[in-house]
Scaffold this motif. Structure first.
Motif, PDB file in Angstrom:
ATOM      1  N   ARG A   1      66.397 106.493  36.411  1.00 37.84           N
ATOM      2  CA  ARG A   1      67.374 107.148  35.546  1.00 37.84           C
ATOM      3  C   ARG A   1      67.342 106.657  34.108  1.00 37.84           C
ATOM      4  O   ARG A   1      67.814 107.337  33.210  1.00 37.84           O
ATOM      5  CB  ARG A   1      68.770 106.992  36.126  1.00 37.84           C
ATOM      6  CG  ARG A   1      68.884 107.811  37.389  1.00 37.84           C
ATOM      7  CD  ARG A   1      70.106 107.661  38.202  1.00 37.84           C
ATOM      8  NE  ARG A   1      71.320 107.191  37.581  1.00 37.84           N
ATOM      9  CZ  ARG A   1      72.509 107.372  38.098  1.00 37.84           C
ATOM     10  NH1 ARG A   1      72.647 108.036  39.218  1.00 37.84           N
ATOM     11  NH2 ARG A   1      73.582 106.884  37.504  1.00 37.84           N
ATOM     12  N   ARG A   2      66.758 105.510  33.884  1.00 35.61           N
ATOM     13  CA  ARG A   2      66.726 104.945  32.529  1.00 35.61           C
ATOM     14  C   ARG A   2      65.333 104.903  31.915  1.00 35.61           C
ATOM     15  O   ARG A   2      65.203 104.649  30.729  1.00 35.61           O
ATOM     16  CB  ARG A   2      67.281 103.526  32.559  1.00 35.61           C
ATOM     17  CG  ARG A   2      68.740 103.465  32.920  1.00 35.61           C
ATOM     18  CD  ARG A   2      69.292 102.070  32.780  1.00 35.61           C
ATOM     19  NE  ARG A   2      69.023 101.548  31.453  1.00 35.61           N
ATOM     20  CZ  ARG A   2      68.848 100.267  31.177  1.00 35.61           C
ATOM     21  NH1 ARG A   2      68.909  99.365  32.125  1.00 35.61           N
ATOM     22  NH2 ARG A   2      68.618  99.869  29.942  1.00 35.61           N
ATOM     23  N   THR A   3      64.289 105.107  32.704  1.00 31.86           N
ATOM     24  CA  THR A   3      62.935 104.872  32.224  1.00 31.86           C
ATOM     25  C   THR A   3      62.065 106.110  32.391  1.00 31.86           C
ATOM     26  O   THR A   3      61.938 106.649  33.485  1.00 31.86           O
ATOM     27  CB  THR A   3      62.288 103.694  32.997  1.00 31.86           C
ATOM     28  OG1 THR A   3      63.168 102.571  32.951  1.00 31.86           O
ATOM     29  CG2 THR A   3      60.945 103.324  32.391  1.00 31.86           C
ATOM     30  N   ASN A   4      61.468 106.520  31.279  1.00 37.30           N
ATOM     31  CA  ASN A   4      60.512 107.632  31.297  1.00 37.30           C
ATOM     32  C   ASN A   4      59.099 107.092  31.208  1.00 37.30           C
ATOM     33  O   ASN A   4      58.867 106.013  30.664  1.00 37.30           O
ATOM     34  CB  ASN A   4      60.754 108.561  30.107  1.00 37.30           C
ATOM     35  CG  ASN A   4      62.079 109.270  30.194  1.00 37.30           C
ATOM     36  OD1 ASN A   4      62.480 109.716  31.255  1.00 37.30           O
ATOM     37  ND2 ASN A   4      62.762 109.372  29.072  1.00 37.30           N
ATOM     38  N   TYR A   5      58.167 107.844  31.737  1.00 36.90           N
ATOM     39  CA  TYR A   5      56.757 107.513  31.554  1.00 36.90           C
ATOM     40  C   TYR A   5      56.090 108.678  30.837  1.00 36.90           C
ATOM     41  O   TYR A   5      56.622 109.784  30.785  1.00 36.90           O
ATOM     42  CB  TYR A   5      56.062 107.213  32.888  1.00 36.90           C
ATOM     43  CG  TYR A   5      55.893 108.427  33.776  1.00 36.90           C
ATOM     44  CD1 TYR A   5      54.786 109.280  33.628  1.00 36.90           C
ATOM     45  CD2 TYR A   5      56.827 108.730  34.752  1.00 36.90           C
ATOM     46  CE1 TYR A   5      54.649 110.406  34.429  1.00 36.90           C
ATOM     47  CE2 TYR A   5      56.683 109.842  35.562  1.00 36.90           C
ATOM     48  CZ  TYR A   5      55.589 110.668  35.391  1.00 36.90           C
ATOM     49  OH  TYR A   5      55.452 111.782  36.174  1.00 36.90           O
ATOM     50  N   TYR A   6      54.920 108.415  30.287  1.00 32.51           N
ATOM     51  CA  TYR A   6      54.182 109.418  29.534  1.00 32.51           C
ATOM     52  C   TYR A   6      52.766 109.520  30.068  1.00 32.51           C
ATOM     53  O   TYR A   6      52.172 108.530  30.488  1.00 32.51           O
ATOM     54  CB  TYR A   6      54.161 109.052  28.044  1.00 32.51           C
ATOM     55  CG  TYR A   6      55.552 109.054  27.457  1.00 32.51           C
ATOM     56  CD1 TYR A   6      56.072 110.203  26.879  1.00 32.51           C
ATOM     57  CD2 TYR A   6      56.362 107.922  27.527  1.00 32.51           C
ATOM     58  CE1 TYR A   6      57.368 110.224  26.374  1.00 32.51           C
ATOM     59  CE2 TYR A   6      57.648 107.934  27.029  1.00 32.51           C
ATOM     60  CZ  TYR A   6      58.143 109.090  26.457  1.00 32.51           C
ATOM     61  OH  TYR A   6      59.422 109.107  25.975  1.00 32.51           O
TER      62      TYR A   6
END
Length: 99
Positions: A63-68
């Motif tokens: 919920r707090r961390t995005n990846y690319y």
């Protein structure tokens, strides 16, 4: 790729070189390369621009961390840029090696 800033190109290269990095991992890599702090206010809007242009995708680790990750278009753009650079840089390097 011609309409990207140098910073945005560097972001693409870092994303390409890491396995689905999150924003702070990308930030750490660029801070090491630039030898100065990269502020969140610079990093995330530029990552969003790459996503908006269809060069990168953003996913969610939690919920707090995005990846690319790169899109197919992003990979093609990097390849095209490297080919374009090679026609100038390779010639200079070959000349230097010959001397």
């Amino acid at each position: 790729m011609y309409d990207l800033t140098g910073f945005q190109r560097d972001l693409l290269y870092v994303i390409a070189g890491l396995d689905e990095p999150h924003g702070l991992a990308i930030k750490d890599e660029l801070e090491e390369y630039y030898e100065k702090e990269i502020h969140h206010g610079r990093l995330y809007p530029n990552l969003d621009t790459l996503v908006e242009k269809g060069l990168a995708e953003k996913g969610q680790l939690d919920r707090r961390t995005n990846y690319y990750s790169l899109t197919a278009r992003g990979r093609r753009e990097i390849e095209a840029r490297r080919d374009w650079e090679a026609q100038y840089v390779d010639e200079v390097l070959e000349t230097a090696e010959a001397n």
